[in-house]
Design a protein around this motif. Structure first.
Motif, short mmCIF file in Angstrom:
data_model
loop_
_atom_site.label_atom_id
_atom_site.label_comp_id
_atom_site.label_asym_id
_atom_site.label_seq_id
_atom_site.Cartn_x
_atom_site.Cartn_y
_atom_site.Cartn_z
N ARG A 40 0.84 -1.21 0.00
CA ARG A 40 0.00 0.00 0.00
C ARG A 40 0.87 1.25 0.00
N ALA A 41 1.95 1.24 0.78
CA ALA A 41 2.87 2.38 0.80
C ALA A 41 3.52 2.56 -0.57
N PHE A 42 3.90 1.47 -1.19
CA PHE A 42 4.49 1.54 -2.53
C PHE A 42 3.50 2.11 -3.53
N GLN A 43 2.25 1.67 -3.44
CA GLN A 43 1.21 2.18 -4.35
C GLN A 43 1.00 3.68 -4.15
N ARG A 44 0.95 4.13 -2.89
CA ARG A 44 0.81 5.57 -2.61
C ARG A 44 1.98 6.34 -3.19
N GLU A 45 3.19 5.81 -3.00
CA GLU A 45 4.39 6.46 -3.52
C GLU A 45 4.33 6.59 -5.04
N GLU A 46 3.90 5.53 -5.70
CA GLU A 46 3.78 5.55 -7.16
C GLU A 46 2.75 6.58 -7.61
N GLU A 48 1.77 9.28 -5.93
CA GLU A 48 2.31 10.62 -5.67
C GLU A 48 3.34 11.00 -6.72
N HIS A 49 4.16 10.05 -7.12
CA HIS A 49 5.17 10.31 -8.17
C HIS A 49 4.47 10.69 -9.47
N ALA A 50 3.43 9.95 -9.82
CA ALA A 50 2.69 10.24 -11.06
C ALA A 50 2.07 11.63 -10.99
N GLU A 51 1.55 12.00 -9.82
CA GLU A 51 0.97 13.34 -9.67
C GLU A 51 2.04 14.42 -9.80
N ARG A 52 3.23 14.18 -9.21
CA ARG A 52 4.32 15.17 -9.34
C ARG A 52 4.74 15.33 -10.80
#
Length: 93
Positions: A40-46, A48-52
């Motif tokens: 789940r943390a990895f998915q959130r990170e991915e 957030e990266h896509a949003e950035r």
């Protein structure tokens, strides 16, 4: 809820130790819970990266579409120096 799928993974000894410690100290109820939390943390990170990246692309697109005239770095520096001089004069009087 989706049906669960069983997977087999291989981790380093350090990762295995960390996972066991998390279960043993009560942070998680099982190895699966640790892995679920990590995913789940990895998915959130991915996400957030896509949003950035999307934000950066939008700013670049807006910058390229900006019709204001560009100024040289020398002109920009001269304007900044003039502004600093004006501010200094105003603060002295």
């Amino acid at each position: 809820m989706e049906s669960a799928q069983k997977l087999s993974i291989t981790v380093t000894p350090a990762m295995a130790r960390m996972i066991r410690e998390k279960v043993e100290n009560g942070s998680f109820g099982s190895v699966s819970e640790v892995i679920h939390a990590a995913l789940r943390a990895f998915q959130r990170e991915e996400e957030e990266h896509a949003e950035r990246i999307a934000s950066i692309r939008a700013r670049v697109k807006a910058s390229l579409a900006d019709t204001r005239p560009a100024i040289s770095s020398d002109e920009a520096i001269a304007r900044i120096k003039n502004k600093i001089s004006e501010l200094a004069k105003n603060n002295l009087t």
